[in-house]
Design an enzyme around this catalytic site. Structure first.
Site, PDB file in Angstrom:
ATOM      1  N   CYS A 113      37.090   8.629  17.603  1.00 17.16           N
ATOM      2  CA  CYS A 113      37.366   9.167  16.264  1.00 17.16           C
ATOM      3  C   CYS A 113      36.515  10.386  15.932  1.00 17.16           C
ATOM      4  O   CYS A 113      36.825  11.123  15.008  1.00 17.16           O
ATOM      5  CB  CYS A 113      37.139   8.095  15.210  1.00 17.16           C
ATOM      6  N   HIS A 252      36.219  11.083   8.077  1.00 18.31           N
ATOM      7  CA  HIS A 252      37.125  10.316   8.945  1.00 18.31           C
ATOM      8  C   HIS A 252      37.748   9.189   8.127  1.00 18.31           C
ATOM      9  O   HIS A 252      37.076   8.543   7.328  1.00 18.31           O
ATOM     10  CB  HIS A 252      36.356   9.752  10.142  1.00 18.31           C
ATOM     11  N   ASN A 282      44.293   5.030  10.222  1.00 17.22           N
ATOM     12  CA  ASN A 282      43.259   5.691  11.025  1.00 17.22           C
ATOM     13  C   ASN A 282      43.925   6.350  12.242  1.00 17.22           C
ATOM     14  O   ASN A 282      44.408   5.659  13.133  1.00 17.22           O
ATOM     15  CB  ASN A 282      42.248   4.623  11.454  1.00 17.22           C
TER      16      ASN A 282
HETATM   17  N1  ACO Z   1      45.634  -9.768   7.539  1.00 13.95           N
HETATM   18  C1  ACO Z   1      45.187 -10.913   6.986  1.00 13.95           C
HETATM   19  N2  ACO Z   1      44.024 -11.483   7.301  1.00 13.95           N
HETATM   20  C2  ACO Z   1      43.283 -10.854   8.238  1.00 13.95           C
HETATM   21  C3  ACO Z   1      43.685  -9.675   8.859  1.00 13.95           C
HETATM   22  C4  ACO Z   1      44.925  -9.122   8.482  1.00 13.95           C
HETATM   23  N3  ACO Z   1      45.404  -7.992   9.005  1.00 13.95           N
HETATM   24  N4  ACO Z   1      42.732  -9.301   9.738  1.00 13.95           N
HETATM   25  C5  ACO Z   1      41.771 -10.218   9.672  1.00 13.95           C
HETATM   26  N5  ACO Z   1      42.088 -11.163   8.754  1.00 13.95           N
HETATM   27  C6  ACO Z   1      41.333 -12.339   8.341  1.00 13.95           C
HETATM   28  C7  ACO Z   1      40.301 -12.770   9.354  1.00 13.95           C
HETATM   29  O1  ACO Z   1      40.878 -13.595  10.338  1.00 13.95           O
HETATM   30  C8  ACO Z   1      39.320 -13.515   8.470  1.00 13.95           C
HETATM   31  O2  ACO Z   1      39.849 -14.781   8.232  1.00 13.95           O
HETATM   32  P1  ACO Z   1      38.871 -16.071   8.120  1.00 13.95           P
HETATM   33  O3  ACO Z   1      37.984 -15.785   6.928  1.00 13.95           O
HETATM   34  O4  ACO Z   1      39.816 -17.199   7.902  1.00 13.95           O
HETATM   35  O5  ACO Z   1      38.119 -16.125   9.402  1.00 13.95           O
HETATM   36  C9  ACO Z   1      39.371 -12.747   7.159  1.00 13.95           C
HETATM   37  O6  ACO Z   1      40.594 -12.002   7.174  1.00 13.95           O
HETATM   38  C10 ACO Z   1      38.203 -11.804   6.951  1.00 13.95           C
HETATM   39  O7  ACO Z   1      38.062 -11.027   8.127  1.00 13.95           O
HETATM   40  P2  ACO Z   1      36.911  -9.961   8.261  1.00 13.95           P
HETATM   41  O8  ACO Z   1      36.972  -9.360   9.625  1.00 13.95           O
HETATM   42  O9  ACO Z   1      35.636 -10.572   7.797  1.00 13.95           O
HETATM   43  O10 ACO Z   1      37.381  -8.894   7.174  1.00 13.95           O
HETATM   44  P3  ACO Z   1      36.615  -7.618   6.655  1.00 13.95           P
HETATM   45  O11 ACO Z   1      36.410  -7.695   5.215  1.00 13.95           O
HETATM   46  O12 ACO Z   1      35.416  -7.302   7.500  1.00 13.95           O
HETATM   47  O13 ACO Z   1      37.691  -6.480   6.904  1.00 13.95           O
HETATM   48  C11 ACO Z   1      38.130  -4.722   8.469  1.00 13.95           C
HETATM   49  C12 ACO Z   1      38.138  -6.223   8.217  1.00 13.95           C
HETATM   50  C13 ACO Z   1      39.132  -4.070   7.537  1.00 13.95           C
HETATM   51  C14 ACO Z   1      38.555  -4.463   9.903  1.00 13.95           C
HETATM   52  C15 ACO Z   1      36.710  -4.156   8.190  1.00 13.95           C
HETATM   53  O14 ACO Z   1      35.742  -4.940   8.828  1.00 13.95           O
HETATM   54  C16 ACO Z   1      36.577  -2.730   8.679  1.00 13.95           C
HETATM   55  O15 ACO Z   1      37.244  -1.832   8.209  1.00 13.95           O
HETATM   56  N6  ACO Z   1      35.662  -2.452   9.612  1.00 13.95           N
HETATM   57  C17 ACO Z   1      35.507  -1.150  10.191  1.00 13.95           C
HETATM   58  C18 ACO Z   1      36.628  -0.910  11.132  1.00 13.95           C
HETATM   59  C19 ACO Z   1      36.727   0.508  11.568  1.00 13.95           C
HETATM   60  O16 ACO Z   1      36.251   1.385  10.925  1.00 13.95           O
HETATM   61  N7  ACO Z   1      37.383   0.691  12.708  1.00 13.95           N
HETATM   62  C20 ACO Z   1      37.617   1.918  13.313  1.00 13.95           C
HETATM   63  C21 ACO Z   1      36.381   2.756  13.405  1.00 13.95           C
HETATM   64  S1  ACO Z   1      36.193   3.851  14.715  1.00 13.95           S
HETATM   65  C22 ACO Z   1      37.556   4.599  14.903  1.00 13.95           C
HETATM   66  O17 ACO Z   1      38.047   5.092  13.938  1.00 13.95           O
HETATM   67  C23 ACO Z   1      38.225   4.554  16.281  1.00 13.95           C
END
Ligand code: ACO
Length: 325
Positions: A113, A252, A282
């Site tokens: 990214c 980003h 993204n």
């Molecule tokens: N729909 C519904 N539920 C979901 C989904 C979905 N798409 N994805 C995960 N869940 C569930 C999980 O299973 C979990 O369930 P549980 O509580 O029963 O175990 C719950 O939602 C919470 O999951 P978390 O992973 O804790 O959710 P979080 O609040 O951390 O959000 C996210 C997840 C959006 C991915 C966040 O962590 C994030 O944005 N992180 C950074 C990711 C990022 O920036 N990636 C790319 C960066 S580098 C680049 O750009 C290549």
């Protein structure tokens, strides 16, 4: 004395729109979950016969047209991508051939990214030192081919697209004022595209899943906010500016909550951030270029404005540039 700056911009977005409601039919997710956790409402998905190079070429053609540039005069092409059509040839060479830039050197940069800003800084050095008079920098990604469409924790986040810009000499009161690039390889495991183990002598290896994205979202979130804050702070200081001098931030677009975290840590109003994540998700290296294109089109960036470009990505790599538009 002239500076090196962005002379023109181009972009390309595939036609196919995949909404959160479409995703509800594919995996166990909801529009509400995706919107609240990420800010994404929809993303673009390239056609099956549309690869990264096709999008790169379309964005490049627009940037060349907007600069009224003869492709034969382009001296360097760098494509930032983590989703090249194949391991080789480089996408940059495919772009070179398609646009007829027969005099140009061409190679790809992979910093996920952060690829566009790493490519921008690399190209800037070549133009500033005089080795090349100009450079075409393209960022193109087809993450839809790297995502496991059964994995709800990653497939809702990414989209496909491309952006391009031409760099050249500009007046000394404009151009790229500063740059910052830094890697923290120790965090590489937080975001990877992994291929399952292959034994080259195993005739069943064709059945193995293609490489796909794996991610530790929560850990990445924390590192993302801190590394974008650090990158932004250093780039602004190197440009000999204050935070209050920045008129527009083009970050980003990984997650709207990450952008809010960066704004809070920088103590900058979020209104100064150009955000289009709701439309495209993204797009990895292409995100900043597409957002920059739109911000200029929508007059959120005007001549003379100080613009902060800031990113983080797999590696982990963080980068930032300050540009006077
Ligand atoms: N729909 C519904 N539920 C979901 C989904 C979905 N798409 N994805 C995960 N869940 C569930 C999980 O299973 C979990 O369930 P549980 O509580 O029963 O175990 C719950 O939602 C919470 O999951 P978390 O992973 O804790 O959710 P979080 O609040 O951390 O959000 C996210 C997840 C959006 C991915 C966040 O962590 C994030 O944005 N992180 C950074 C990711 C990022 O920036 N990636 C790319 C960066 S580098 C680049 O750009 C290549």
């Amino acid at each position: 004395m002239s500076n090196v700056g962005i002379i023109s911009l181009g972009h390309y977005l595939p036609k196919k729109v995949l909404t959160n409601h479409d995703l509800e039919k594919m995996v166990d997710t909801s529009d509400e979950w995706i919107t609240i956790r990420t800010g994404i409402k929809e993303r673009r998905i390239a056609a099956a016969d549309e690869d990264t190079s096709h999008m790169a070429i379309k964005a490049a053609r627009e940037a060349i047209k907007n600069a009224d540039m003869d492709a034969q005069k382009i001296e360097l092409i760098i494509v930032a991508t983590a989703s090249a059509d194949s391991n080789f040839p480089a996408v940059a060479c495919m772009v070179q051939r398609a646009i007829g830039a027969t005099q140009a050197a061409a190679f790809d940069v992979n910093a996920a990214c952060s690829g566009f800003l790493c490519a921008l800084t690399t190209a800037k050095q070549y133009v500033q030192t005089g080795l090349y008079k100009n450079a075409l920098v393209v960022a193109a990604e087809k993450f839809s081919k790297l995502v496991d469409w059964n994995d709800r924790s990653t497939c809702v986040l990414f989209g496909d697209g491309a952006g391009a810009c031409l760099l050249g000499h500009v007046r000394s009161d404009r151009g790229i004022l500063s740059e910052f690039m830094h890697a923290q390889g120790a965090y590489g495991h937080l975001l990877e595209v992994i291929a399952e183990e292959r034994n080259p002598l195993d005739q069943t290896c064709q059945a193995i899943k293609p490489p796909y994205v794996t991610m530790n979202g929560q850990a990445l979130f924390k590192v993302a906010v801190n590394s974008m804050f650090e990158a932004a702070s250093v780039a602004i200081k190197k440009a000999k500016l204050k935070l209050s001098d920045i008129e527009c931030v083009v970050p980003h677009q990984a997650n709207d909550r990450i952008i809010s975290g960066v704004a809070k840590k920088l103590k900058l109003p979020k209104e100064k951030f150009y955000i289009n994540i709701e439309k495209y998700g993204n797009m990895s290296a292409a995100s900043i270029l597409v957002a920059l294109y739109e911000a200029v089109e929508n007059k959120r960036i005007r001549k003379g404005d100080h613009v902060l470009l800031v990113t983080f990505g797999a590696g982990l790599v963080a980068a930032a540039n300050v540009v006077r538009w």
